[in-house]
Each structure stands twice: as C-alpha cells, then as structure tokens.
Design an enzyme around this catalytic site. Structure first.
Site, PDB file in Angstrom:
ATOM      1  N   CYS A  75       0.818  -1.230   0.000  1.00  0.00           N
ATOM      2  CA  CYS A  75       0.000   0.000   0.000  1.00  0.00           C
ATOM      3  C   CYS A  75       0.846   1.272   0.000  1.00  0.00           C
ATOM      4  O   CYS A  75       0.337   2.355  -0.287  1.00  0.00           O
ATOM      5  CB  CYS A  75      -0.949  -0.005   1.180  1.00  0.00           C
ATOM      6  SG  CYS A  75      -1.917  -1.507   1.258  1.00  0.00           S
ATOM      7  N   HIS A 118      -3.589   6.785   3.062  1.00  0.00           N
ATOM      8  CA  HIS A 118      -3.989   5.491   2.500  1.00  0.00           C
ATOM      9  C   HIS A 118      -5.386   5.155   3.019  1.00  0.00           C
ATOM     10  O   HIS A 118      -5.671   5.308   4.213  1.00  0.00           O
ATOM     11  CB  HIS A 118      -2.977   4.433   2.943  1.00  0.00           C
ATOM     12  CG  HIS A 118      -3.367   3.038   2.588  1.00  0.00           C
ATOM     13  ND1 HIS A 118      -3.791   2.697   1.325  1.00  0.00           N
ATOM     14  CD2 HIS A 118      -3.408   1.891   3.330  1.00  0.00           C
ATOM     15  CE1 HIS A 118      -4.065   1.403   1.297  1.00  0.00           C
ATOM     16  NE2 HIS A 118      -3.846   0.902   2.498  1.00  0.00           N
ATOM     17  N   ASN A 166     -10.202  -0.545   0.031  1.00  0.00           N
ATOM     18  CA  ASN A 166      -8.741  -0.470   0.062  1.00  0.00           C
ATOM     19  C   ASN A 166      -8.197  -0.962  -1.285  1.00  0.00           C
ATOM     20  O   ASN A 166      -8.388  -2.126  -1.637  1.00  0.00           O
ATOM     21  CB  ASN A 166      -8.237  -1.345   1.217  1.00  0.00           C
ATOM     22  CG  ASN A 166      -6.728  -1.346   1.349  1.00  0.00           C
ATOM     23  OD1 ASN A 166      -6.008  -0.865   0.472  1.00  0.00           O
ATOM     24  ND2 ASN A 166      -6.248  -1.903   2.444  1.00  0.00           N
TER      25      ASN A 166
HETATM   26  O1  UT7 Z   1      -3.873  -1.690   3.583  1.00  0.00           O
HETATM   27  C1  UT7 Z   1      -2.927  -2.267   4.459  1.00  0.00           C
HETATM   28  C2  UT7 Z   1      -3.269  -2.037   5.824  1.00  0.00           C
HETATM   29  N1  UT7 Z   1      -4.498  -2.666   6.194  1.00  0.00           N
HETATM   30  C3  UT7 Z   1      -5.121  -2.178   7.228  1.00  0.00           C
HETATM   31  O2  UT7 Z   1      -4.663  -1.207   7.749  1.00  0.00           O
HETATM   32  C4  UT7 Z   1      -6.330  -2.883   7.762  1.00  0.00           C
HETATM   33  C5  UT7 Z   1      -6.246  -2.894   9.275  1.00  0.00           C
HETATM   34  N2  UT7 Z   1      -7.309  -3.535   9.987  1.00  0.00           N
HETATM   35  C6  UT7 Z   1      -8.609  -3.158   9.944  1.00  0.00           C
HETATM   36  O3  UT7 Z   1      -9.000  -2.304   9.208  1.00  0.00           O
HETATM   37  C7  UT7 Z   1      -9.558  -3.800  10.935  1.00  0.00           C
HETATM   38  O4  UT7 Z   1      -8.816  -4.542  11.877  1.00  0.00           O
HETATM   39  C8  UT7 Z   1     -10.628  -4.700  10.264  1.00  0.00           C
HETATM   40  C9  UT7 Z   1     -11.628  -3.866   9.536  1.00  0.00           C
HETATM   41  C10 UT7 Z   1      -9.978  -5.706   9.349  1.00  0.00           C
HETATM   42  C11 UT7 Z   1     -11.386  -5.480  11.360  1.00  0.00           C
HETATM   43  O5  UT7 Z   1     -11.945  -4.572  12.297  1.00  0.00           O
HETATM   44  P1  UT7 Z   1     -11.754  -4.819  13.864  1.00  0.00           P
HETATM   45  O6  UT7 Z   1     -12.501  -3.764  14.542  1.00  0.00           O
HETATM   46  O7  UT7 Z   1     -10.282  -4.925  14.134  1.00  0.00           O
HETATM   47  O8  UT7 Z   1     -12.516  -6.166  14.052  1.00  0.00           O
HETATM   48  P2  UT7 Z   1     -11.947  -7.540  14.612  1.00  0.00           P
HETATM   49  O9  UT7 Z   1     -11.065  -8.204  13.634  1.00  0.00           O
HETATM   50  O10 UT7 Z   1     -11.421  -7.310  15.997  1.00  0.00           O
HETATM   51  O11 UT7 Z   1     -13.305  -8.371  14.735  1.00  0.00           O
HETATM   52  C12 UT7 Z   1     -14.353  -7.967  15.628  1.00  0.00           C
HETATM   53  C13 UT7 Z   1     -15.537  -8.918  15.433  1.00  0.00           C
HETATM   54  C14 UT7 Z   1     -15.142 -10.382  15.434  1.00  0.00           C
HETATM   55  O12 UT7 Z   1     -16.161 -11.103  16.079  1.00  0.00           O
HETATM   56  P3  UT7 Z   1     -15.959 -11.636  17.589  1.00  0.00           P
HETATM   57  O13 UT7 Z   1     -14.729 -12.506  17.524  1.00  0.00           O
HETATM   58  O14 UT7 Z   1     -15.745 -10.411  18.392  1.00  0.00           O
HETATM   59  O15 UT7 Z   1     -17.224 -12.360  17.838  1.00  0.00           O
HETATM   60  C15 UT7 Z   1     -15.126 -10.736  13.972  1.00  0.00           C
HETATM   61  O16 UT7 Z   1     -15.407 -12.102  13.742  1.00  0.00           O
HETATM   62  O17 UT7 Z   1     -16.138  -8.661  14.166  1.00  0.00           O
HETATM   63  C16 UT7 Z   1     -16.271  -9.887  13.455  1.00  0.00           C
HETATM   64  N3  UT7 Z   1     -16.161  -9.590  12.031  1.00  0.00           N
HETATM   65  C17 UT7 Z   1     -17.224  -9.324  11.242  1.00  0.00           C
HETATM   66  N4  UT7 Z   1     -18.533  -9.243  11.514  1.00  0.00           N
HETATM   67  C18 UT7 Z   1     -19.360  -8.943  10.516  1.00  0.00           C
HETATM   68  C19 UT7 Z   1     -15.046  -9.555  11.264  1.00  0.00           C
HETATM   69  N5  UT7 Z   1     -15.362  -9.254   9.997  1.00  0.00           N
HETATM   70  C20 UT7 Z   1     -16.710  -9.120   9.961  1.00  0.00           C
HETATM   71  C21 UT7 Z   1     -17.627  -8.805   8.946  1.00  0.00           C
HETATM   72  N6  UT7 Z   1     -18.928  -8.722   9.262  1.00  0.00           N
HETATM   73  N7  UT7 Z   1     -17.225  -8.576   7.676  1.00  0.00           N
END
Ligand code: UT7
Length: 327
Positions: free
Chosen positions: A117, A254, A284
């Site tokens: 990225c 980004h 993204n």
């Molecule tokens: O471009 C290169 C750099 N990339 C980035 O910078 C991306 C960085 N990361 C992120 O943007 C975020 O971490 C994400 C958007 C990928 C995820 O958001 P988060 O707030 O960190 O969520 P999480 O991974 O901690 O997941 C929270 C909950 C989980 O459920 P439990 O375990 O708490 O029951 C996930 O299973 O959200 C759940 N979850 C979803 N729920 C509905 C994860 N993806 C989804 C989804 N829909 N698509």
C-alpha cells in the site's frame, strides 16, 4: 555550474472498473451486514474488475487520463514505473504490458515496484531520484491493483475490505519548480506474516492450496501498527520539507479503514476537514489509494494549483511512507 534539477508534477489521472460491489451484495455472500462494514471500516462499496480486464488495463486507462491532464505526448515519456502487488503475471512486469498497451514506439525502460500500500509513495521517491539525478526527464508513475482477484470471498475478515482501481502521475524535470518537497520511507520485514499474499511465489512452491493464493491479514494487529507508523511518516516527511502542519492544505492518507484515518488525524492534531476521504466508494486499493484520492482531490477543486498536500501510506511488509507535494 549546472542549475539544480527539480521535479514537477505535470498531471494525474485515475480509472476504476465499472462493476460496483455494494455492502448489500456482500450480505448475500457471507455472514456480515452493511452496518458492520460501514461502522468498522467506512466502506460502502468497491469496484471489481472483469475477468478479462488485467491490472495493466486499469493502469493503461489511468495513464491516458494522466497524459491528457499533463498535456504531453506519449513519446516524451522516458521511463515507466508501476507500483503493484497484483501484477498481470509474475513476469513480464505490468509496466511492460503497459508499455505495449500504450503503443510506445520508444523502447524506454519499464518495471514494477513492490511495496504494497506504500507503493505509490515509494514510486514518488524513485521518480524524484531518477529525475533529479538527471537520468530520466519525464516519468509515468502508476499505482494499479486488482485486489479482488486475490480476495478470499469466504473470509469475512478480509473480503469486505478490498477493491480495484488505478491512478497515474506524470513527473518531469524542471529548472524552475520542485513539486516533490520531501519523501520519507520505512519498512520492517519482521511483520511480514501479519499481511501477505503468498500467491505463486517461491516460498510457497510446495503449497498447492488455493488459500495460499489469497490475501491473508491479521487485521487487528495491522491496525495497531498502522496508526503510529502513518503518524510517524507524516511527521518525518513534514520535517524534511521544512513545512509545518498548518502549511498543508490537504492530508491524503492510504484508504484502508476510516477508523485508522481518524486515529492518524487525531495523533497528528489535525481536523478531519483537512483530510481527504473516499474509502466509502473505493475500499482499500493498496498502491492505488493515495494517487486516485489525489487525482479526485484535484479534479473536485479540493486541491488548487500551488497548494501543498501530504500523502501518507502504510501496508504489507510492513512498509510505510509519506510525501509532501505541491500541486
Ligand atoms: O492496507 C494495508 C493495511 N491494512 C489495514 O490497515 C487494515 C487494518 N485492519 C482493519 O482495518 C480492521 O482490523 C478490520 C476492519 C480488518 C477489522 O476490524 P476490527 O474492529 O479490528 O474487528 P476484529 O477483527 O477485531 O473483529 C471484531 C468482530 C469479530 O467477532 P468476535 O470474535 O468479536 O465475535 C469478527 O469475527 O467482528 C467480526 N467480524 C465481522 N462481523 C461482521 C469480522 N469481519 C466481519 C464482517 N462482518 N465482515
């Protein structure tokens, strides 16, 4: 004594595939909701390329727009650089496919660079170095990605995030202007396992699994490191440019996650009205985010001639970087 050469930005362009994939579409494919995607990422929709529309095709269309905006002829280009992590093939480079697609008669050098990225900012740094050393005069720099072709559509943690698109910039030697005021780059390979696309690289020679051909990310861990690294890069590039926060008209980060963008703005102490955001309609798109956002900011009048902007990026590797530029 020879007058010092500066780097002038002659024009920008961008291109997105026509097909739109909305959060409502994703609701039908995996267990997710529009509400979750919007509130956790800021994304409402993303563009998806056709099967027979490779990365070089998006790069071509963005390049044509950039050439028009720069008002130069194709034959003035003497180097083609393409930042991408989703090339048409392992080789030839996407830059070589672009060379052919443009119908360039001149056998000018063309190659890809891989910095995820942060790729476009790495590319700006290379273009500046090539121009200011006197090696090349007019460079076509492209950030082009088709992340949806390497997305695991069964993994809701990642498949809601990515999109396709391309942006291009023409940079040229100038004895009067210097539009690339500063660039700062960084990398730390010890984080390589948190975000990768093993695809058909040599490290996964023995792994035939289709899952190895998809992007994998430990999102929460990436998020935690992205925020401080982007803020650090922004501060470093600003220091190198000898400008202050107040001198920057628009910050163009980004577009990976709206919450990352807001956290970086908060860390830098800038209000969100000075930060460009288009993640809601692009998702993204890795190396293409900063250049397509910059192009949109210029076309919508958010950046005028002479305004200063700062591009800030972070991605797989990890890599990060920032550049202070004058439009
Ligand atoms: O471009 C290169 C750099 N990339 C980035 O910078 C991306 C960085 N990361 C992120 O943007 C975020 O971490 C994400 C958007 C990928 C995820 O958001 P988060 O707030 O960190 O969520 P999480 O991974 O901690 O997941 C929270 C909950 C989980 O459920 P439990 O375990 O708490 O029951 C996930 O299973 O959200 C759940 N979850 C979803 N729920 C509905 C994860 N993806 C989804 C989804 N829909 N698509």
């Amino acid at each position: 004594m020879n007058k010092k050469i500066g780097t002038k930005i002659l024009g920008t362009g961008s291109y997105f595939p026509e097909k739109i994939l909305t959060n409502a579409d994703l609701e039908k494919m995996i267990e997710t909701s529009d509400e979750w995607i919007r509130t956790r990422t800021g994304i409402k929709e993303r563009r998806v390329s056709e099967k027979d529309e490779p990365t070089s095709e998006l790069a071509y269309r963005a390049s044509i727009e950039a050439l028009k905006s720069a008002n130069i002829s194709l034959e003035q280009i003497d180097l083609i650089l393409v930042a991408t992590i989703t090339p048409d093939m392992l080789f030839p480079s996407t830059a070589c496919f672009l060379h052919e697609r443009l119908g360039l008669a001149n056998p000018v050098p063309a190659f890809d660079l891989s910095a995820a990225c942060s790729g476009f900012i790495y590319g700006i740094s290379m273009a500046k170095a090539f121009i200011e050393s006197g090696l090349y005069k007019t460079i076509l720099l492209v950030g082009a990605e088709e992340l949806t072709k390497f997305t695991d559509w069964t993994d809701r943690n990642t498949c809601v995030l990515f999109g396709d698109g391309a942006g291009a910039m023409i940079l040229s030697a100038s004895s009067e202007d210097n539009d690339i005021l500063s660039v700062f780059l960084g990398a730390d390979g010890s984080y390589s396992g948190l975000l990768d696309l093993a695809a058909c690289g040599t490290a996964c020679y023995k792994k035939a699994s289709i899952n190895e051909r998809k992007i994998k990310m430990q999102g929460r861990e990436v998020f935690k490191i992205a925020v401080p690294k982007m803020a650090l890069a922004a501060e470093k590039a600003l220091n190198f440019s000898e400008k202050e926060l107040k001198d920057i008209k628009l910050f163009i980060p980004h577009q990976a996650n709206m919450r990352i963008i807001e956290a970086v703005a908060k860390k830098l102490g800038i209000s969100m009205d000075r930060v460009f955001v288009n993640i809601h309609k692009t998702g993204n798109i890795s190396s293409a985010t900063t250049i397509t956002a910059l192009d949109e900011a210029v076309k919508t009048g958010k950046l005028q001639k002479g305004d200063l902007a700062e591009l800030i990026a972070f991605g797989g590797g990890f890599t990060w970087g920032a550049a202070v530029i004058k439009m």
